[in-house]
Design an enzyme around this catalytic site. Structure first.
Site, PDB file in Angstrom:
ATOM      1  N   GLN A   1       7.398  41.238  25.629  1.00  0.00           N
ATOM      2  CA  GLN A   1       7.034  41.494  24.227  1.00  0.00           C
ATOM      3  C   GLN A   1       6.126  40.371  23.703  1.00  0.00           C
ATOM      4  O   GLN A   1       5.119  40.630  23.041  1.00  0.00           O
ATOM      5  CB  GLN A   1       8.308  41.569  23.389  1.00  0.00           C
ATOM      6  CG  GLN A   1       8.070  41.569  21.887  1.00  0.00           C
ATOM      7  CD  GLN A   1       9.348  41.821  21.130  1.00  0.00           C
ATOM      8  OE1 GLN A   1       9.793  42.950  21.055  1.00  0.00           O
ATOM      9  NE2 GLN A   1       9.942  40.794  20.566  1.00  0.00           N
TER      10      GLN A   1
ATOM     11  N   SER B   1      22.034  38.077  22.260  1.00  0.00           N
ATOM     12  CA  SER B   1      21.353  39.326  21.925  1.00  0.00           C
ATOM     13  C   SER B   1      22.229  40.093  20.948  1.00  0.00           C
ATOM     14  O   SER B   1      23.462  40.048  21.042  1.00  0.00           O
ATOM     15  CB  SER B   1      21.150  40.169  23.193  1.00  0.00           C
ATOM     16  OG  SER B   1      20.872  41.510  22.853  1.00  0.00           O
TER      17      SER B   1
ATOM     18  N   LYS C   1      12.935  35.188  25.165  1.00  0.00           N
ATOM     19  CA  LYS C   1      13.882  36.105  25.806  1.00  0.00           C
ATOM     20  C   LYS C   1      13.196  37.445  26.075  1.00  0.00           C
ATOM     21  O   LYS C   1      13.398  38.067  27.107  1.00  0.00           O
ATOM     22  CB  LYS C   1      15.110  36.327  24.932  1.00  0.00           C
ATOM     23  CG  LYS C   1      16.199  37.065  25.691  1.00  0.00           C
ATOM     24  CD  LYS C   1      17.260  37.595  24.790  1.00  0.00           C
ATOM     25  CE  LYS C   1      16.971  38.966  24.531  1.00  0.00           C
ATOM     26  NZ  LYS C   1      17.579  40.023  24.137  1.00  0.00           N
TER      27      LYS C   1
ATOM     28  N   HIS D   1      18.035  33.999  16.635  1.00  0.00           N
ATOM     29  CA  HIS D   1      17.181  34.214  15.459  1.00  0.00           C
ATOM     30  C   HIS D   1      17.109  32.948  14.598  1.00  0.00           C
ATOM     31  O   HIS D   1      16.048  32.600  14.076  1.00  0.00           O
ATOM     32  CB  HIS D   1      17.730  35.360  14.603  1.00  0.00           C
ATOM     33  CG  HIS D   1      17.788  36.692  15.298  1.00  0.00           C
ATOM     34  ND1 HIS D   1      18.975  37.319  15.590  1.00  0.00           N
ATOM     35  CD2 HIS D   1      16.813  37.518  15.753  1.00  0.00           C
ATOM     36  CE1 HIS D   1      18.724  38.488  16.178  1.00  0.00           C
ATOM     37  NE2 HIS D   1      17.415  38.627  16.298  1.00  0.00           N
TER      38      HIS D   1
HETATM   39  P1  AMP Z   1      15.420  41.332  17.786  1.00  0.00           P
HETATM   40  O1  AMP Z   1      16.105  41.221  16.459  1.00  0.00           O
HETATM   41  O2  AMP Z   1      16.348  41.469  18.942  1.00  0.00           O
HETATM   42  O3  AMP Z   1      14.292  42.319  17.782  1.00  0.00           O
HETATM   43  O4  AMP Z   1      14.744  39.914  18.030  1.00  0.00           O
HETATM   44  C1  AMP Z   1      13.929  39.317  17.053  1.00  0.00           C
HETATM   45  C2  AMP Z   1      13.295  38.092  17.646  1.00  0.00           C
HETATM   46  O5  AMP Z   1      14.321  37.191  18.067  1.00  0.00           O
HETATM   47  C3  AMP Z   1      12.445  38.379  18.891  1.00  0.00           C
HETATM   48  O6  AMP Z   1      11.282  37.573  18.847  1.00  0.00           O
HETATM   49  C4  AMP Z   1      13.353  37.991  20.014  1.00  0.00           C
HETATM   50  O7  AMP Z   1      12.657  37.600  21.181  1.00  0.00           O
HETATM   51  C5  AMP Z   1      14.082  36.813  19.399  1.00  0.00           C
HETATM   52  N1  AMP Z   1      15.347  36.565  20.098  1.00  0.00           N
HETATM   53  C6  AMP Z   1      16.326  37.448  20.375  1.00  0.00           C
HETATM   54  N2  AMP Z   1      17.316  36.872  21.081  1.00  0.00           N
HETATM   55  C7  AMP Z   1      16.939  35.573  21.263  1.00  0.00           C
HETATM   56  C8  AMP Z   1      17.529  34.455  21.932  1.00  0.00           C
HETATM   57  N3  AMP Z   1      18.691  34.563  22.562  1.00  0.00           N
HETATM   58  N4  AMP Z   1      16.858  33.293  21.917  1.00  0.00           N
HETATM   59  C9  AMP Z   1      15.670  33.174  21.282  1.00  0.00           C
HETATM   60  N5  AMP Z   1      15.064  34.192  20.644  1.00  0.00           N
HETATM   61  C10 AMP Z   1      15.686  35.375  20.636  1.00  0.00           C
END
Ligand code: AMP
Length: 280
Positions: free
Chosen positions: A153, A185, A149, A36
């Site tokens: 989506q 993650s 990742k 993030h």
């Molecule tokens: P989330 O909070 O898991 O819904 O993710 C929010 C955003 O962060 C989304 O656009 C994800 O694709 C991105 N994201 C999550 N994990 C990673 C990662 N390891 N590297 C880059 N972006 C990420």
């Protein structure tokens, strides 16, 4: 500048309407990690120091299928707020709720969303598109940053933005990983020690496949078999899907060609992890 925390949709929209500056937004569900933070860094490059970087944190019930981890999804509010502050975020939009109780309008993408995660998580991308469309209206950014990742989506959101004419530039950011290759993650914290070490198999299988492709292997079925065997050799691993797809259409390929992407989702114990890798 101090971070501004906004917790109601109406206040967010009011702020956006008054804003004279360019805005880049990073939609998240919180439990922020270095992935993030990388999106936040890229957001800043979009608007420079004069602009506004907005991070939203909202655990969207609509994208969790019944029985999934909505209730137990981590919500470390204080840590997330200070991570945003330290990262130089200007606005943290952290609504408790953004849906009307009698909501009756949803946003659905009906081609790209049907395969891969969409096939194993019915309704997931309808939830994602609906919440992202709402967040785009409330925050009104000029650009929005998403992680590669979540490859599918990102593709679905690009299509939504194109088809519904959102005046927003969508930017994808390469996956941020642990030293051993595991994609960061928020769900990694569910893994116990044994599962955590087994979780590296997603990346190892993907890299081995890429090496085989570089060595000239063209048979998709052979490539998938090799990866399947490697993943299944881990006692706690259960493959949800493992697919080599066209990078644009997300349709499965039967022979290797340009723009092919490995996409995989694997249960490690009770935690479902996803990853992807461009193969050619
Ligand atoms: P989330 O909070 O898991 O819904 O993710 C929010 C955003 O962060 C989304 O656009 C994800 O694709 C991105 N994201 C999550 N994990 C990673 C990662 N390891 N590297 C880059 N972006 C990420």
């Amino acid at each position: 500048m101090e971070i501004k925390v906004i917790d109601s949709p109406a206040a967010m929209q009011e702020h956006a309407l008054q804003r004279q500056l360019p805005c880049a937004m990073v939609p998240t569900m919180g439990a922020l990690h270095r992935g993030h933070l990388e999106l936040i860094r890229v957001a800043r490059t979009q608007v420079k120091s004069g602009g506004e970087v907005t991070v939203s944190i909202y655990v969207n019930p609509l994208q969790f299928e019944p029985g999934a981890d909505f209730e137990k999804y981590p919500r470390p509010e204080a840590a997330d707020e200070s991570a945003c502050r330290d990262a130089g975020v200007d606005v943290l939009f952290r609504p408790r709720e953004i849906y009307f109780p009698d909501r009756s309008v949803f946003v659905e993408e009906n081609v790209l969303a049907n395969s891969l995660c969409g096939a194993s998580r019915p309704g997931h991308f309808r939830g994602v598109c609906t919440v992202v469309a709402k967040l785009f209206h409330l925050v009104a950014p000029q650009s929005a940053i998403f992680g590669e990742k979540d490859y599918q989506q990102l593709a679905v959101i690009r299509r939504m933005v194109r088809d519904l004419n959102f005046a927003i530039k969508v930017i994808g950011v390469p996956t941020v990983r642990e030293a051993d290759g595991l994609a960061l993650s928020s769900r990694n914290q569910y893994l116990n020690t044994i599962e955590r070490s087994e979780a590296t198999v997603l990346r190892r299988a993907a890299l081995e496949m890429k090496a085989a492709v570089a060595d000239g292997e063209k048979s998709v079925s052979k490539l998938l078999l090799g990866a399947r065997e490697m993943i299944q050799s881990r006692p706690n691993a259960r493959i949800d899907y493992l697919s080599i797809v066209d990078g644009q259409t997300l349709q499965p390929l039967d022979s290797m060609r340009e723009d092919s992407v490995l996409a995989l989702a694997v249960w490690i114990g009770r935690t479902r992890l996803i990853d992807n890798l461009r193969l050619a």
